[in-house]
Every structure is written in structure tokens, then in C-alpha cells.
Design an enzyme around this catalytic site. Structure first.
Site, PDB file in Angstrom:
ATOM      1  CG  PHE A 106      50.621  44.000  47.020  1.00  0.00           C
ATOM      2  CD1 PHE A 106      49.458  44.433  46.419  1.00  0.00           C
ATOM      3  CD2 PHE A 106      51.646  43.516  46.220  1.00  0.00           C
ATOM      4  CE1 PHE A 106      49.304  44.381  45.042  1.00  0.00           C
ATOM      5  CE2 PHE A 106      51.511  43.455  44.843  1.00  0.00           C
ATOM      6  CZ  PHE A 106      50.330  43.889  44.258  1.00  0.00           C
ATOM      7  CG  PHE A 142      47.485  39.179  45.318  1.00  0.00           C
ATOM      8  CD1 PHE A 142      46.099  39.195  45.335  1.00  0.00           C
ATOM      9  CD2 PHE A 142      48.166  40.357  45.580  1.00  0.00           C
ATOM     10  CE1 PHE A 142      45.406  40.365  45.600  1.00  0.00           C
ATOM     11  CE2 PHE A 142      47.481  41.528  45.851  1.00  0.00           C
ATOM     12  CZ  PHE A 142      46.101  41.533  45.863  1.00  0.00           C
ATOM     13  CG  HIS A 177      52.701  41.013  53.972  1.00  0.00           C
ATOM     14  ND1 HIS A 177      52.674  41.575  52.712  1.00  0.00           N
ATOM     15  CD2 HIS A 177      53.098  39.743  53.812  1.00  0.00           C
ATOM     16  CE1 HIS A 177      53.022  40.671  51.834  1.00  0.00           C
ATOM     17  NE2 HIS A 177      53.296  39.537  52.470  1.00  0.00           N
TER      18      HIS A 177
END
Length: 160
Positions: free
Chosen positions: A39, A41, A97
Site C-alpha cells: 500500500f 502512493f 512492504h
């Protein structure tokens, strides 16, 4: 790239493996997903839209690791996500991550480790706990159940 040693057990159905390498004598329970995008961005300052950050690395899992049902392990963006040998993850655990779990970590159900965080050796995480992003928990840290750990904790400390 997906590779697992021959003695890796996959139990149940719906196990999804991609972009990962799994060691020997691992048990991966039903519904586990390993190696999907994390996730991440970036906010495009010109257009004001969220742009996906590339997740191009892998997940490396050592030997004698157990991963409980419906747990997810995201692949890395700037470094591999690593779960070292002897780690045990209960059901419904989220590993973000770029996370690194050093040898012998144990994480109880409904807990999450946010991206780019490192847990030292033998860290114990109680159920329903959240560990924030970009921090380090030293060796032998114990995180109490239902905790939110938002700062790094030195070896032997308690996260609450």
C-alpha cells in the site's frame, strides 16, 4: 519469481504466492497471500491524485516459518520484505512492504506491521496490535496486546 523448497507445506486452499522465495519446513495456511503490491502512493501535487508507488521487489521467507490463515505479506518497493527463519505469524496478520522480521519473531492474530519497519530477533507481538511505519523494535522487545507502537523501542523494552 516464486520459489519454495520441496519440504514447504501449504495447507488448505486459496494460498497465493507471487514474487517470493520460501525456505524449508515452512507451513503456509489457508487463504495466505504473499508477494502482492504493498500500500504505497504518492500524491501528485499537480493533479491532486494519488499515484501508485511501484512495488518491484520481492518477499524472502526463511526456514521453519509458519504463516497463519488469511495473513498477507506485501512485497517491497525499495528493499525486499524479509521474514527470517523461525518466525511464527498467527491468523489475520498484515506485513507491509519493506518490512524485516528478524529470526524468531512471533506475531499474534489481528496485528499489523506497517511498511519499512524492522523487528529485531525474538520480538513478541500480542494480538490486535499495530506497529507504525519506518521504526525499529530491538531484539527481545515485547508488544502488549491491543498496543499501538508508533516509535522505535530499544532491545529488551516493552511496546505499549
Amino acid at each position: 519469481m516464486t520459489h519454495s523448497e520441496t519440504s514447504c507445506e501449504k495447507t488448505g486452499s486459496g494460498v497465493r504466492l507471487s514474487n517470493c522465495r520460501i525456505g524449508r519446513e515452512c507451513i503456509i495456511h489457508q487463504g495466505v497471500c504473499i508477494g502482492q503490491d504493498g500500500f504505497g502512493f504518492h500524491l501528485d501535487t499537480v493533479g491532486g491524485k494519488h499515484q501508485k508507488k511501484p512495488q518491484m521487489r520481492s518477499v524472502l521467507i526463511g526456514s521453519n516459518v509458519e504463516i497463519g490463515a488469511n495473513t498477507t505479506v506485501d512485497r517491497g518497493s525499495w528493499r525486499n520484505t524479509v521474514i527470517e527463519s523461525g518466525c511464527k505469524l498467527d491468523n489475520l496478520v498484515q506485513i507491509g512492504h519493506n518490512v524485516r522480521l528478524r529470526k524468531g519473531c512471533v506475531i499474534a492474530a489481528q496485528s499489523g506491521v506497517a511498511g519499512s519497519t524492522t523487528l529485531g530477533q525474538r520480538v513478541l507481538v500480542g494480538g490486535q496490535s499495530g506497529i507504525g511505519q519506518h521504526i525499529t523494535l530491538g531484539d527481545d522487545v515485547q508488544v502488549l496486546a491491543k498496543s499501538a507502537v508508533l516509535r522505535s523501542v530499544n532491545s529488551g523494552g516493552v511496546g505499549k
